[in-house]
Motif scaffolding. Structure first.
Motif, PDB file in Angstrom:
ATOM      1  N   GLU A   7      36.112  49.800  24.323  1.00 37.48           N
ATOM      2  CA  GLU A   7      36.117  51.132  24.919  1.00 37.48           C
ATOM      3  C   GLU A   7      35.562  51.076  26.337  1.00 37.48           C
ATOM      4  N   ARG A   8      34.556  50.198  26.553  1.00 34.63           N
ATOM      5  CA  ARG A   8      33.899  50.127  27.860  1.00 34.63           C
ATOM      6  C   ARG A   8      33.325  48.726  28.072  1.00 34.63           C
ATOM      7  N   LEU A   9      33.556  48.186  29.254  1.00 38.54           N
ATOM      8  CA  LEU A   9      32.975  46.908  29.666  1.00 38.54           C
ATOM      9  C   LEU A   9      32.600  47.014  31.138  1.00 38.54           C
ATOM     10  N   PRO A  10      31.576  46.295  31.568  1.00 42.25           N
ATOM     11  CA  PRO A  10      31.322  46.241  33.005  1.00 42.25           C
ATOM     12  C   PRO A  10      32.517  45.623  33.750  1.00 42.25           C
ATOM     13  N   SER A  11      33.035  44.478  33.240  1.00 43.09           N
ATOM     14  CA  SER A  11      34.130  43.772  33.887  1.00 43.09           C
ATOM     15  C   SER A  11      34.858  42.907  32.862  1.00 43.09           C
ATOM     16  N   THR A  12      36.166  43.085  32.737  1.00 42.75           N
ATOM     17  CA  THR A  12      36.928  42.228  31.823  1.00 42.75           C
ATOM     18  C   THR A  12      36.904  40.788  32.314  1.00 42.75           C
ATOM     19  N   GLN A  13      36.952  40.608  33.631  1.00 36.82           N
ATOM     20  CA  GLN A  13      36.962  39.261  34.214  1.00 36.82           C
ATOM     21  C   GLN A  13      35.650  38.531  33.899  1.00 36.82           C
ATOM     22  N   LYS A  14      34.530  39.173  34.175  1.00 44.84           N
ATOM     23  CA  LYS A  14      33.229  38.549  33.904  1.00 44.84           C
ATOM     24  C   LYS A  14      33.051  38.276  32.417  1.00 44.84           C
ATOM     25  N   TRP A  15      33.464  39.233  31.563  1.00 44.39           N
ATOM     26  CA  TRP A  15      33.333  39.059  30.124  1.00 44.39           C
ATOM     27  C   TRP A  15      34.113  37.838  29.662  1.00 44.39           C
ATOM     28  N   LEU A  16      35.366  37.734  30.116  1.00 42.79           N
ATOM     29  CA  LEU A  16      36.214  36.630  29.659  1.00 42.79           C
ATOM     30  C   LEU A  16      35.751  35.289  30.213  1.00 42.79           C
ATOM     31  N   GLY A  52      41.574  55.250  31.459  1.00 40.59           N
ATOM     32  CA  GLY A  52      43.021  55.405  31.367  1.00 40.59           C
ATOM     33  C   GLY A  52      43.795  54.493  32.294  1.00 40.59           C
ATOM     34  N   ASN A  53      43.096  53.895  33.267  1.00 44.12           N
ATOM     35  CA  ASN A  53      43.750  52.913  34.122  1.00 44.12           C
ATOM     36  C   ASN A  53      43.809  51.582  33.389  1.00 44.12           C
ATOM     37  N   PHE A  54      44.464  50.618  33.975  1.00 47.42           N
ATOM     38  CA  PHE A  54      44.648  49.300  33.347  1.00 47.42           C
ATOM     39  C   PHE A  54      43.577  48.343  33.832  1.00 47.42           C
ATOM     40  N   PHE A  55      42.753  47.868  32.898  1.00 42.71           N
ATOM     41  CA  PHE A  55      41.708  46.890  33.183  1.00 42.71           C
ATOM     42  C   PHE A  55      41.847  45.772  32.154  1.00 42.71           C
ATOM     43  N   ALA A  56      42.311  44.606  32.575  1.00 39.13           N
ATOM     44  CA  ALA A  56      42.518  43.513  31.626  1.00 39.13           C
ATOM     45  C   ALA A  56      42.319  42.171  32.310  1.00 39.13           C
ATOM     46  N   SER A  57      42.021  41.181  31.493  1.00 39.66           N
ATOM     47  CA  SER A  57      41.961  39.789  31.946  1.00 39.66           C
ATOM     48  C   SER A  57      42.613  38.920  30.892  1.00 39.66           C
ATOM     49  N   VAL A  58      43.224  37.829  31.352  1.00 40.51           N
ATOM     50  CA  VAL A  58      43.935  36.904  30.482  1.00 40.51           C
ATOM     51  C   VAL A  58      43.439  35.496  30.781  1.00 40.51           C
TER      52      VAL A  58
END
Length: 167
Positions: A7-16, A52-58
């Motif tokens: 639901e909420r993260l500071p940063s998908t990039q940092k998390w991944l 609602g915006n797109f925040f993702a990391s792969v």
């Protein structure tokens, strides 16, 4: 491919990056969040976005990337794939060198990459429902999860590095 959803993260990039480095998650995988509060942008800038915006990391093993793709061109490569993903859904977004998505003259998104060990981690942000002043919003209706799933599907049969760089 495993998708971690929050639901909420500071940063998908940092998390991944942290989870791959610690061995807690195994690439290939992706992470998506409804709200990102400390997004990472290019050259140390922040990616400010709203729910609602797109925040993702792969995260992908580098061996999954085309063998002719120079390491320094990975942000361009992934930004090109995201452009193709939204265009396939009817968007008129275009890619501004080297890694930003635009509609007309307004930035709507971008990609950043990091190499960690034998893995490439790409963070992608796209304004889908709201944007800060001076920025634009994607011109198609879809959900962040649908956008991620389509992007991941496109990674299954990616173009060569030469194809992307020649475009």
């Amino acid at each position: 491919m495993t998708i971690y959803s929050f639901e909420r993260l500071p940063s998908t990039q940092k998390w991944l990056v942290e989870k791959v480095a610690s061995g807690e998650v195994e690439p290939p995988c992706a992470v998506i969040t409804e709200l990102q509060t400390e997004g990472v942008g290019s050259r140390g800038s922040r990616w400010i976005g709203r729910r609602g915006n797109f925040f993702a990391s792969v995260a992908l093993p580098a061996t999954m990337l085309p063998s002719d793709l120079p390491l320094g061109a990975t942000s361009i490569y992934f930004a090109f794939l995201m452009k193709k993903t939204v265009q396939k859904a009817g968007s008129s977004a275009w890619l501004k060198w080297p890694n930003d998505l635009y509609l007309e003259d307004r930035k709507i998104g971008g990609c950043i990459t990091a190499k960690k060990g034998g893995n490439m981690i790409v963070g992608i942000g796209v304004n889908m429902v709201d944007a800060p002043r001076g920025f634009g919003v994607l011109d198609i209706k879809t959900t962040p999860m649908e956008l991620l799933e389509t992007f991941l599907e496109n990674l299954k049969n990616p173009p060569s590095g030469k194809q992307v760089l020649s475009n």
